[in-house]
Design a protein around this motif. Sequence first.
Motif, mmCIF file in Angstrom:
data_model
loop_
_atom_site.group_PDB
_atom_site.id
_atom_site.type_symbol
_atom_site.label_atom_id
_atom_site.label_comp_id
_atom_site.label_asym_id
_atom_site.label_seq_id
_atom_site.Cartn_x
_atom_site.Cartn_y
_atom_site.Cartn_z
ATOM 1 N N LEU A 148 0.832 -1.207 0.000
ATOM 2 C CA LEU A 148 0.000 0.000 0.000
ATOM 3 C C LEU A 148 0.869 1.261 0.000
ATOM 4 N N LYS A 149 1.950 1.236 0.787
ATOM 5 C CA LYS A 149 2.858 2.384 0.815
ATOM 6 C C LYS A 149 3.497 2.599 -0.558
ATOM 7 N N GLN A 150 3.893 1.503 -1.208
ATOM 8 C CA GLN A 150 4.490 1.626 -2.548
ATOM 9 C C GLN A 150 3.488 2.212 -3.533
ATOM 10 N N LYS A 151 2.266 1.778 -3.484
ATOM 11 C CA LYS A 151 1.238 2.313 -4.383
ATOM 12 C C LYS A 151 0.978 3.782 -4.089
ATOM 13 N N LEU A 152 0.938 4.116 -2.798
ATOM 14 C CA LEU A 152 0.738 5.519 -2.430
ATOM 15 C C LEU A 152 1.911 6.374 -2.908
ATOM 16 N N ALA A 153 3.120 5.852 -2.814
ATOM 17 C CA ALA A 153 4.291 6.588 -3.285
ATOM 18 C C ALA A 153 4.230 6.785 -4.790
ATOM 19 N N GLN A 154 3.806 5.795 -5.530
ATOM 20 C CA GLN A 154 3.667 5.916 -6.979
ATOM 21 C C GLN A 154 2.605 6.952 -7.334
ATOM 22 N N ILE A 155 1.515 6.902 -6.612
ATOM 23 C CA ILE A 155 0.448 7.894 -6.865
ATOM 24 C C ILE A 155 0.956 9.291 -6.562
ATOM 25 N N GLU A 156 1.686 9.452 -5.464
ATOM 26 C CA GLU A 156 2.222 10.763 -5.099
ATOM 27 C C GLU A 156 3.233 11.234 -6.137
ATOM 28 N N GLN A 157 4.075 10.307 -6.640
ATOM 29 C CA GLN A 157 5.037 10.689 -7.674
ATOM 30 C C GLN A 157 4.314 11.125 -8.937
ATOM 31 N N GLN A 158 3.275 10.436 -9.289
ATOM 32 C CA GLN A 158 2.500 10.821 -10.477
ATOM 33 C C GLN A 158 1.821 12.168 -10.264
ATOM 34 N N ARG A 159 1.332 12.419 -9.105
ATOM 35 C CA ARG A 159 0.673 13.681 -8.817
ATOM 36 C C ARG A 159 1.659 14.849 -8.849
ATOM 37 N N LEU A 160 2.867 14.592 -8.349
ATOM 38 C CA LEU A 160 3.865 15.643 -8.320
ATOM 39 C C LEU A 160 4.558 15.838 -9.671
ATOM 40 N N ALA A 161 4.455 14.887 -10.534
ATOM 41 C CA ALA A 161 5.107 14.987 -11.845
ATOM 42 C C ALA A 161 4.427 16.091 -12.657
ATOM 43 N N SER A 162 5.249 16.748 -13.466
ATOM 44 C CA SER A 162 4.689 17.832 -14.296
ATOM 45 C C SER A 162 3.794 17.242 -15.366
ATOM 46 N N PRO A 163 2.847 18.007 -15.876
ATOM 47 C CA PRO A 163 1.949 17.495 -16.901
ATOM 48 C C PRO A 163 2.703 17.139 -18.175
ATOM 49 N N SER A 164 3.810 17.776 -18.461
ATOM 50 C CA SER A 164 4.551 17.428 -19.677
ATOM 51 C C SER A 164 5.236 16.065 -19.507
ATOM 52 N N ASP A 165 5.686 15.770 -18.303
ATOM 53 C CA ASP A 165 6.306 14.467 -18.051
ATOM 54 C C ASP A 165 5.284 13.363 -18.220
ATOM 55 N N ILE A 166 4.062 13.623 -17.803
ATOM 56 C CA ILE A 166 3.005 12.622 -17.927
ATOM 57 C C ILE A 166 2.699 12.386 -19.398
ATOM 58 N N GLU A 167 2.622 13.495 -20.210
ATOM 59 C CA GLU A 167 2.344 13.352 -21.637
ATOM 60 C C GLU A 167 3.479 12.618 -22.339
ATOM 61 N N ASN A 168 4.716 12.945 -21.973
ATOM 62 C CA ASN A 168 5.867 12.274 -22.582
ATOM 63 C C ASN A 168 5.914 10.793 -22.223
ATOM 64 N N SER A 169 5.601 10.505 -20.979
ATOM 65 C CA SER A 169 5.641 9.102 -20.573
ATOM 66 C C SER A 169 4.528 8.321 -21.260
ATOM 67 N N GLN A 170 3.400 8.975 -21.542
ATOM 68 C CA GLN A 170 2.329 8.296 -22.239
ATOM 69 C C GLN A 170 2.701 8.066 -23.709
ATOM 70 N N LEU A 171 3.503 8.951 -24.302
ATOM 71 C CA LEU A 171 3.928 8.806 -25.683
ATOM 72 C C LEU A 171 5.148 7.899 -25.811
ATOM 73 N N GLY A 172 5.772 7.556 -24.692
ATOM 74 C CA GLY A 172 6.929 6.693 -24.729
ATOM 75 C C GLY A 172 8.220 7.443 -24.867
ATOM 76 N N ILE A 173 8.222 8.781 -24.691
ATOM 77 C CA ILE A 173 9.417 9.581 -24.807
ATOM 78 C C ILE A 173 9.995 9.726 -23.404
ATOM 79 N N GLN A 174 11.278 9.517 -23.329
ATOM 80 C CA GLN A 174 11.941 9.672 -22.046
ATOM 81 C C GLN A 174 12.598 11.011 -21.953
ATOM 82 N N PRO A 175 12.554 11.679 -20.838
ATOM 83 C CA PRO A 175 13.132 13.010 -20.709
ATOM 84 C C PRO A 175 14.630 12.995 -20.637
#
Length: 175
Positions: A148-175
Amino acid sequence: MRNLLLILMTYSLVACQSISSSDKQLPFVGPTNAKYAQFAPLDALLHAHQSACDGNFYSPLAGYRSAKKLNLFFSAFCSEESTTTQLRLIAQLHQQDDWPQAYLSYFAMLHQQTSVLRQHKLNNIELKKQLIEHQSALHNTQLALKNLKQKLAQIEQQRLASPSDIENSQLGIQP
């Protein structure tokens, strides 16, 4: 006549001597139970039990009635870890002879103490089973909490990630 007088005096002296020698015997006090006099005193029985349990081969019961039975019992009883077997040994010993009342009381006390020890051992076994079950449940809960802690940490990392990082990760582009 003289010979007759000597014979009578000799006869009376022998009779008096036999009467006086029979008077030297111990007087009869009363009825006795000789079979119980053959058993070792209770303190010797206790000492024999303690010696057997301490691993000593000295037997204070030597020469007394049923010494061999008692020594075999004590060596078997002291070396046995199973209280169920110990209780069976006590019951067998009880039936092996016509024991004095002091011995019967000792065997009854030994049976009672062994029964109490048996109950404590059974309770201890049950408590160990419960402990294992609780430890298993605790371990499973700790694993679930870790996941549960690992899942919460992943959710928190996703929430803190910038919207461009989320779009890039969805497209398969690595920063």
